[in-house]
Design an enzyme around this catalytic site. Structure first.
Site, mmCIF file in Angstrom:
data_model
loop_
_atom_site.group_PDB
_atom_site.id
_atom_site.type_symbol
_atom_site.label_atom_id
_atom_site.label_comp_id
_atom_site.label_asym_id
_atom_site.label_seq_id
_atom_site.Cartn_x
_atom_site.Cartn_y
_atom_site.Cartn_z
ATOM 1 N N VAL A 1 64.346 26.725 72.746
ATOM 2 C CA VAL A 1 63.434 25.982 73.637
ATOM 3 C C VAL A 1 64.148 24.830 74.324
ATOM 4 O O VAL A 1 64.073 24.658 75.533
ATOM 5 C CB VAL A 1 62.228 25.459 72.835
ATOM 6 C CG1 VAL A 1 61.381 24.561 73.715
ATOM 7 C CG2 VAL A 1 61.411 26.615 72.302
ATOM 8 N N ASP B 1 72.341 17.583 70.541
ATOM 9 C CA ASP B 1 72.105 18.347 69.309
ATOM 10 C C ASP B 1 72.973 17.766 68.195
ATOM 11 O O ASP B 1 74.023 17.191 68.469
ATOM 12 C CB ASP B 1 72.437 19.837 69.547
ATOM 13 C CG ASP B 1 71.689 20.739 68.578
ATOM 14 O OD1 ASP B 1 70.804 21.491 69.032
ATOM 15 O OD2 ASP B 1 71.972 20.642 67.360
ATOM 16 N N THR C 1 60.808 22.967 64.042
ATOM 17 C CA THR C 1 59.639 22.573 63.221
ATOM 18 C C THR C 1 59.352 23.749 62.279
ATOM 19 O O THR C 1 58.310 24.384 62.358
ATOM 20 C CB THR C 1 58.400 22.294 64.090
ATOM 21 O OG1 THR C 1 58.209 23.441 64.953
ATOM 22 C CG2 THR C 1 58.565 21.057 64.935
ATOM 23 N N PHE D 1 49.238 42.168 75.551
ATOM 24 C CA PHE D 1 49.189 41.904 74.102
ATOM 25 C C PHE D 1 48.233 42.844 73.380
ATOM 26 O O PHE D 1 47.562 42.459 72.434
ATOM 27 C CB PHE D 1 48.884 40.422 73.827
ATOM 28 C CG PHE D 1 50.125 39.598 73.924
ATOM 29 C CD1 PHE D 1 50.781 39.478 75.138
ATOM 30 C CD2 PHE D 1 50.703 39.003 72.818
ATOM 31 C CE1 PHE D 1 51.968 38.790 75.257
ATOM 32 C CE2 PHE D 1 51.887 38.293 72.930
ATOM 33 C CZ PHE D 1 52.523 38.188 74.156
ATOM 34 N N ALA E 1 50.204 48.237 70.231
ATOM 35 C CA ALA E 1 50.276 48.394 68.773
ATOM 36 C C ALA E 1 51.734 48.531 68.358
ATOM 37 O O ALA E 1 52.559 49.052 69.118
ATOM 38 C CB ALA E 1 49.491 49.623 68.347
ATOM 39 N N GLY E 2 52.043 48.037 67.169
ATOM 40 C CA GLY E 2 53.435 48.096 66.708
ATOM 41 C C GLY E 2 53.534 47.822 65.224
ATOM 42 O O GLY E 2 52.563 47.977 64.485
ATOM 43 N N CYS F 1 57.755 31.954 66.421
ATOM 44 C CA CYS F 1 56.553 31.191 66.750
ATOM 45 C C CYS F 1 55.264 31.730 66.136
ATOM 46 O O CYS F 1 54.606 31.031 65.385
ATOM 47 C CB CYS F 1 56.429 31.094 68.261
ATOM 48 S SG CYS F 1 57.683 29.969 68.893
ATOM 49 N N LYS G 1 54.977 31.370 62.379
ATOM 50 C CA LYS G 1 55.002 29.951 61.991
ATOM 51 C C LYS G 1 53.748 29.237 62.483
ATOM 52 O O LYS G 1 53.118 28.479 61.754
ATOM 53 C CB LYS G 1 56.249 29.320 62.611
ATOM 54 C CG LYS G 1 56.354 27.838 62.540
ATOM 55 C CD LYS G 1 57.688 27.336 63.064
ATOM 56 C CE LYS G 1 57.841 27.609 64.552
ATOM 57 N NZ LYS G 1 56.922 26.834 65.397
HETATM 58 C C1 UDX Z 1 61.909 24.868 68.164
HETATM 59 C C2 UDX Z 1 60.806 24.916 67.140
HETATM 60 O O1 UDX Z 1 61.301 25.667 66.022
HETATM 61 C C3 UDX Z 1 59.610 25.610 67.697
HETATM 62 O O2 UDX Z 1 58.523 25.500 66.795
HETATM 63 C C4 UDX Z 1 59.180 24.937 68.944
HETATM 64 O O3 UDX Z 1 58.174 25.722 69.547
HETATM 65 C C5 UDX Z 1 60.329 24.758 69.915
HETATM 66 O O4 UDX Z 1 61.469 24.166 69.292
HETATM 67 P P1 UDX Z 1 63.693 26.639 68.676
HETATM 68 O O5 UDX Z 1 64.289 26.064 69.887
HETATM 69 O O6 UDX Z 1 63.731 28.105 68.474
HETATM 70 O O7 UDX Z 1 62.198 26.199 68.531
HETATM 71 O O8 UDX Z 1 64.354 25.912 67.423
HETATM 72 P P2 UDX Z 1 65.820 26.144 66.917
HETATM 73 O O9 UDX Z 1 66.389 27.368 67.540
HETATM 74 O O10 UDX Z 1 65.720 25.998 65.457
HETATM 75 O O11 UDX Z 1 66.612 24.899 67.550
HETATM 76 C C6 UDX Z 1 66.369 23.611 67.124
HETATM 77 C C7 UDX Z 1 67.633 22.803 67.479
HETATM 78 O O12 UDX Z 1 67.428 21.431 67.146
HETATM 79 C C8 UDX Z 1 68.855 23.277 66.698
HETATM 80 O O13 UDX Z 1 69.905 23.525 67.611
HETATM 81 C C9 UDX Z 1 69.190 22.104 65.790
HETATM 82 O O14 UDX Z 1 70.580 21.947 65.593
HETATM 83 C C10 UDX Z 1 68.631 20.939 66.587
HETATM 84 N N1 UDX Z 1 68.303 19.763 65.789
HETATM 85 C C11 UDX Z 1 67.562 19.900 64.650
HETATM 86 C C12 UDX Z 1 68.747 18.505 66.234
HETATM 87 O O15 UDX Z 1 69.406 18.409 67.250
HETATM 88 N N2 UDX Z 1 68.415 17.404 65.508
HETATM 89 C C13 UDX Z 1 67.691 17.485 64.361
HETATM 90 O O16 UDX Z 1 67.434 16.459 63.733
HETATM 91 C C14 UDX Z 1 67.257 18.773 63.914
HETATM 92 C C1 UDX Z 2 55.422 33.818 71.767
HETATM 93 C C2 UDX Z 2 54.397 33.480 72.842
HETATM 94 O O1 UDX Z 2 54.187 34.626 73.671
HETATM 95 C C3 UDX Z 2 54.914 32.318 73.690
HETATM 96 O O2 UDX Z 2 53.927 31.955 74.641
HETATM 97 C C4 UDX Z 2 55.203 31.134 72.766
HETATM 98 O O3 UDX Z 2 55.742 30.050 73.514
HETATM 99 C C5 UDX Z 2 56.204 31.517 71.700
HETATM 100 O O4 UDX Z 2 55.730 32.655 70.958
HETATM 101 P P1 UDX Z 2 57.677 35.115 71.555
HETATM 102 O O5 UDX Z 2 57.434 34.894 70.100
HETATM 103 O O6 UDX Z 2 58.999 34.799 72.154
HETATM 104 O O7 UDX Z 2 56.585 34.256 72.400
HETATM 105 O O8 UDX Z 2 57.437 36.657 71.867
HETATM 106 P P2 UDX Z 2 56.171 37.550 72.256
HETATM 107 O O9 UDX Z 2 56.562 38.339 73.439
HETATM 108 O O10 UDX Z 2 54.945 36.748 72.319
HETATM 109 O O11 UDX Z 2 56.067 38.556 70.997
HETATM 110 C C6 UDX Z 2 55.801 38.016 69.739
HETATM 111 C C7 UDX Z 2 55.718 39.181 68.754
HETATM 112 O O12 UDX Z 2 54.550 39.960 69.015
HETATM 113 C C8 UDX Z 2 56.901 40.140 68.819
HETATM 114 O O13 UDX Z 2 57.246 40.530 67.511
HETATM 115 C C9 UDX Z 2 56.365 41.319 69.608
HETATM 116 O O14 UDX Z 2 57.004 42.535 69.245
HETATM 117 C C10 UDX Z 2 54.902 41.332 69.160
HETATM 118 N N1 UDX Z 2 53.993 41.925 70.140
HETATM 119 C C11 UDX Z 2 53.815 41.314 71.345
HETATM 120 C C12 UDX Z 2 53.291 43.072 69.788
HETATM 121 O O15 UDX Z 2 53.476 43.620 68.696
HETATM 122 N N2 UDX Z 2 52.406 43.601 70.681
HETATM 123 C C13 UDX Z 2 52.198 43.030 71.906
HETATM 124 O O16 UDX Z 2 51.396 43.559 72.677
HETATM 125 C C14 UDX Z 2 52.924 41.864 72.254
#
Ligand code: UDX
Ligand code: UDX
Length: 433
Positions: A11, A30, A86, A251, A254-255, A262, A265
């Site tokens: 993100v 980071d 988080t 969405f 089926a799968g 996300c 969590k």
């Molecule tokens: C994160 C959260 O997990 C998710 O719930 C939220 O929606 C978006 O931010 P993501 O970007 O996938 O999602 O997290 P992650 O890939 O774990 O990256 C977090 C980054 O923060 C890591 O690169 C980690 O090194 C960094 N970090 C963590 C810091 O820079 N400082 C800290 O104290 C802890």
């Molecule tokens: C999701 C939300 O879509 C996004 O808005 C949020 O910011 C982060 O979480 P992401 O987790 O990256 O995004 O992927 P997504 O495309 O939503 O799929 C999530 C899971 O659901 C995957 O395992 C996917 O295979 C599954 N899925 C999705 C299904 O099984 N059926 C569907 O129709 C759509």
């Protein structure tokens, strides 16, 4: 505007590069030195289509830079985005220690008024907690905390950032809203709807959206189970449902259950938040239960299709939780492979992008070069992630490679009639054999 984005994960990195592309001066920070070093050398530590181009363009145009120096980034920034992890605790609650650390560090180094924006998905009330930490431990400068949740889907994160369905801003004063509109000026001129509300509602919009999307998926996965029992076709049911504009077609695929960093969590977290306010969020609790059961059903489905599993070889096509990503977090293939190995299966696996991550998560799995290598000598082939390259397999080559023509398609990539015609015993999800 001078911006710091703290956390360069899936993100943070997309957010930083996107905000730079909107004309802001962005520093991505980071604690992970290797990650920052890689980024400084133009290497993107995650697979996200188009991210490498977006990052290199903005680095070249000197709007985007990377550092581990959090203190100076805080001092130089007018707006600070928090995008650190988080992760869920064992009890399902969101672990906010990283967010708290960042809040304390901001308080320690802030040298003037700051806009502090939570981009990470955070429980209701986190904005207030950050405000409290900064006002109690900071030097007295104004810190306006804003909630600006992300709705990025991995694999289409750039597009989701550049053309979101909406921008959600949770703020408690007009100045903060105006600053956010300045930061996101290109979206404002694109007439993307800005939902401006208070911080708590904004934090809840994120959980409510992810919770509802997860509900849709568990719903169609239960419909798929029903279809298998009554001889229905879940694909047709989903089309019939989705044409109702109140339901919508998305969405309803089926799968093998939802995965990713996300949905699992955030559904756990919103159920936990409800419990903390003495409410049992029954629908979300059910969505979680169903998702766990659906993943378990996939092991049974493969085992029943095979008859005998012990000592047999199973080829698994796709390991990531969805296509177009290398992310293995909570992938349905984790319980699938563990479940089959427990019954004595030998696993061969191939994924176009996720194998490096997968190698740290599996034991005794033979990682293959491509789909055909994965199928060679296998007693069954499982399609677990619908990568495009698995949609156009040379079925004659697959059949020749397999010990027996058995395919279990957990993503309904292929048409049952066609597979029958090609001489396969073909199983899928929610469609009559
Ligand atoms: C994160 C959260 O997990 C998710 O719930 C939220 O929606 C978006 O931010 P993501 O970007 O996938 O999602 O997290 P992650 O890939 O774990 O990256 C977090 C980054 O923060 C890591 O690169 C980690 O090194 C960094 N970090 C963590 C810091 O820079 N400082 C800290 O104290 C802890
Ligand atoms: C999701 C939300 O879509 C996004 O808005 C949020 O910011 C982060 O979480 P992401 O987790 O990256 O995004 O992927 P997504 O495309 O939503 O799929 C999530 C899971 O659901 C995957 O395992 C996917 O295979 C599954 N899925 C999705 C299904 O099984 N059926 C569907 O129709 C759509």
């Amino acid at each position: 505007m001078q911006i710091a984005v703290i956390g360069t994960g899936y993100v943070g990195l997309v957010t930083g590069a996107g905000l730079a592309d909107f004309g802001n001066d962005v520093t991505c920070v980071d604690i992970d030195v290797n990650k920052i070093e890689a980024l400084k050398q133009g290497k993107i530590p995650i697979y996200e289509p188009g991210l490498d181009i977006l990052v290199s363009k903005n680095v070249r145009e000197q709007r985007l830079s990377f550092t581990t120096d959090l203190a100076s980034s805080i001092r130089n920034a007018r707006a600070i985005f928090i995008a650190v992890g988080t992760p869920p605790r064992p009890d399902g609650s969101a672990d906010l220690r990283y967010v708290e650390d960042v809040a304390r560090t901001i308080a320690k180094h802030m040298n003037g008024p700051k806009l502090v924006i939570t981009k990470s998905t955070v429980p209701i009330g986190t904005g207030r907690m950050i405000e409290k930490i900064i006002s109690e431990t900071g030097p007295g400068h104004k810190a306006s905390v804003v909630s600006n949740p992300e709705f990025l889907r991995e694999g289409s994160a750039i597009e989701d950032f550049m053309k979101p369905d909406r921008l959600v801003i949770g703020a408690s004063d007009q100045e903060s809203v105006d600053l956010m509109k300045e930061i996101y000026a290109p979206l404002h001129s694109l007439e993307i709807p800005f939902v401006v509300t208070n911080v708590e509602s904004s934090e809840l919009i994120k959980y409510a959206s992810n919770g509802f999307l997860a509900t849709k998926i568990s719903f169609i996965n239960e419909i798929a189970v029903l279809c298998e029992k009554i001889g229905g076709d879940v694909h047709d049911v989903a089309i019939g449902m989705g044409l109702d504009s109140r339901i919508g077609p998305k969405f309803l695929q089926a799968g093998p259950g939802f995965g990713g960093s996300c949905f699992p969590k955030d559904t756990l977290a919103v159920a936990d938040i409800a419990r903390r306010y003495d409410y049992n969020f029954q629908i979300i609790e059910a969505v979680l239960r169903v998702n766990k059961e659906i993943k378990e059903r996939m092991v049974v489905k493969v085992a029943e299709a095979m008859g005998e599993v012990d000592g047999k070889i199973v080829g698994v096509l796709g390991l990531a939780f969805k296509p177009e990503t290398d992310d293995m977090r909570d992938s349905p293939t984790l319980p699938l492979i563990a479940g089959l190995q427990k019954q004595g299966a030998k696993i061969r696996a191939y994924d176009p992008q996720a194998m490096d991550n997968a190698k740290t998560m599996f034991e005794n799995v033979e990682f293959c070069q491509d789909a055909y290598d994965c199928a060679s000598g296998a007693d069954a082939l499982v399609i677990a992630t619908e990568w495009n390259e698995f949609r156009a397999l040379n079925l004659k080559r697959i059949k020749a490679a397999l010990r027996q023509p058995l395919i279990i398609d957990l993503r309904n990539v292929y048409d049952p009639q066609r597979m029958k015609g090609e001489g396969f015993r073909y199983y899928s999800v929610g469609r009559a054999k």
